[in-house]
Design an enzyme around this catalytic site. Structure first.
Site, mmCIF file in Angstrom:
data_model
loop_
_atom_site.group_PDB
_atom_site.id
_atom_site.type_symbol
_atom_site.label_atom_id
_atom_site.label_comp_id
_atom_site.label_asym_id
_atom_site.label_seq_id
_atom_site.Cartn_x
_atom_site.Cartn_y
_atom_site.Cartn_z
ATOM 1 N N LYS A 1 -2.365 4.515 4.850
ATOM 2 C CA LYS A 1 -0.965 4.309 5.246
ATOM 3 C C LYS A 1 -0.334 5.678 5.557
ATOM 4 C CE LYS A 1 -1.133 0.186 2.507
ATOM 5 N NZ LYS A 1 -0.450 -0.902 1.856
ATOM 6 N N GLU B 1 -5.528 -10.267 3.867
ATOM 7 C CA GLU B 1 -4.658 -9.542 2.942
ATOM 8 C C GLU B 1 -3.412 -10.371 2.629
ATOM 9 O OE1 GLU B 1 -5.535 -5.012 3.089
ATOM 10 O OE2 GLU B 1 -3.884 -5.483 4.434
ATOM 11 N N SER C 1 -4.391 -4.874 -3.575
ATOM 12 C CA SER C 1 -4.574 -4.398 -4.949
ATOM 13 C C SER C 1 -6.034 -4.402 -5.405
ATOM 14 C CB SER C 1 -3.681 -5.184 -5.919
ATOM 15 O OG SER C 1 -2.318 -5.020 -5.556
ATOM 16 N N GLU D 1 2.309 -4.665 7.240
ATOM 17 C CA GLU D 1 3.440 -3.721 7.319
ATOM 18 C C GLU D 1 3.845 -3.485 8.770
ATOM 19 O OE1 GLU D 1 1.632 -0.662 4.932
ATOM 20 O OE2 GLU D 1 1.767 -1.991 3.197
ATOM 21 N N GLY E 1 -0.090 -3.781 -2.615
ATOM 22 C CA GLY E 1 0.686 -2.758 -3.307
ATOM 23 C C GLY E 1 1.443 -3.270 -4.525
ATOM 24 N N ASN F 1 -7.245 2.366 3.500
ATOM 25 C CA ASN F 1 -6.077 2.421 4.384
ATOM 26 C C ASN F 1 -5.086 3.367 3.717
ATOM 27 O OD1 ASN F 1 -3.808 2.045 5.912
ATOM 28 N ND2 ASN F 1 -3.438 -0.071 5.254
ATOM 29 N N HIS G 1 -1.813 -4.968 10.612
ATOM 30 C CA HIS G 1 -1.498 -4.890 9.178
ATOM 31 C C HIS G 1 -0.130 -5.525 8.943
ATOM 32 C CE1 HIS G 1 -0.485 -3.339 5.246
ATOM 33 N NE2 HIS G 1 -1.783 -3.167 5.065
#
Ligand code: PGA
Length: 249
Positions: A12, A167, A213, A97, A173, A10, A95
């Site tokens: 991003k 996730e 991660s 985010e 991250g 991904n 996702h």
């Protein structure tokens, strides 16, 4: 039939079109003999250069989002039909985010999933808990709620073909990877939830990924868990390290 592993990057909001072409040419020899399915989910503007530069390789291309309507007055959006006509095979949906910064709801995600299936795209549906939810001990209830609402009204045949990515938000991250036991516990619970809503066969088919991660050092242990069928990789998918994750064994 054992489930085939899949490692999806991904990107991003990273990589220009020129950087995409340069990165793919470095990655190609590193993933040539991969046993796993290899996917790069790239920004919309990178889709065409990514498709062109991966032609004839084992690398498939995915998008990171799409709209749930067929077409229309939705400035800035991209449709499932546009993606599938271009040659995109996968699309990340939900996702964390997008849920957090763009206020995507489970109701919208349900519509997006249905539209993706209509156009032959394979969704990678993301779910995950915050650290606060984990500390309160409500992780599994929360994930089950997300899965049930996102998949409402979707057929067993479609679910069998799709991908679900667990996730944990606190692991994205942050370098704070979930332990393989923590990741397996939730991925197993997701499979059990699918068996409950659908049946054992559908639950055995659906591929469930861990994301948060993932790197070349922890991939082998995570992917060896019985209910973890690969990974959704953010930061490390922007580096040649991604090739090592794909060949994690
Ligand atoms: P990360 O991101 O690997 O950088 O933690 C994962 C993701 O957001 O999909």
């Amino acid at each position: 039939m054992p489930r085939k592993k899949i490692v999806a990057g991904n990107w991003k909001m990273n990589m220009t079109p020129a950087e995409t072409v340069a990165f793919v040419s470095k990655l190609r020899p590193l993933v040539d003999d991969a046993d796993a399915d290899v996917v790069l989910c790239v920004p919309a503007i990178d889709i065409v250069p990514a498709l062109t530069s991966t032609r004839g390789t084992c690398i498939e291309i995915g998008a990171q989002n799409m709209h749930y309507e067929e077409n229309g007055a939705y400035t800035g959006e991209i449709s499932a039909g546009m993606l599938s006509e271009a040659g995109v095979k996968y699309v990340i949906l939900g996702h964390s985010e997008r849920r957090e910064y763009f206020h995507e709801t489970d109701e919208e995600l349900n519509k997006k999933l249905k539209k993706a299936f209509e156009h032959g795209l394979t969704p990678i549906l993301c779910c995950g808990e915050t650290l606060e939810q984990r500390n309160k001990g409500i992780t599994l209830d929360w994930i089950r709620m997300q899965i049930k609402s996102d998949l409402f009204g979707i057929s067993d045949a479609d679910v069998a073909e799709m991908i679900i990515a667990y996730e944990p938000i606190w692991a994205i991250g942050t370098g704070m990877t979930a332990t393989s036991d923590q990741a397996e516990e939730v991925c197993k619970a997701i499979r059990e939830c699918i068996a409950e809503i659908y049946d054992d066969y559908t639950a055995e088919c659906v591929r469930i990924l861990y994301g948060g991660s993932v790197n070349a050092g922890n991939a082998a242990e995570l992917f060896a868990q019985p209910d973890i069928d690969g990974g959704l990789v953010g930061g490390a998918s922007l580096k040649p390290e991604f090739g090592k994750i794909v060949r994690y064994k």
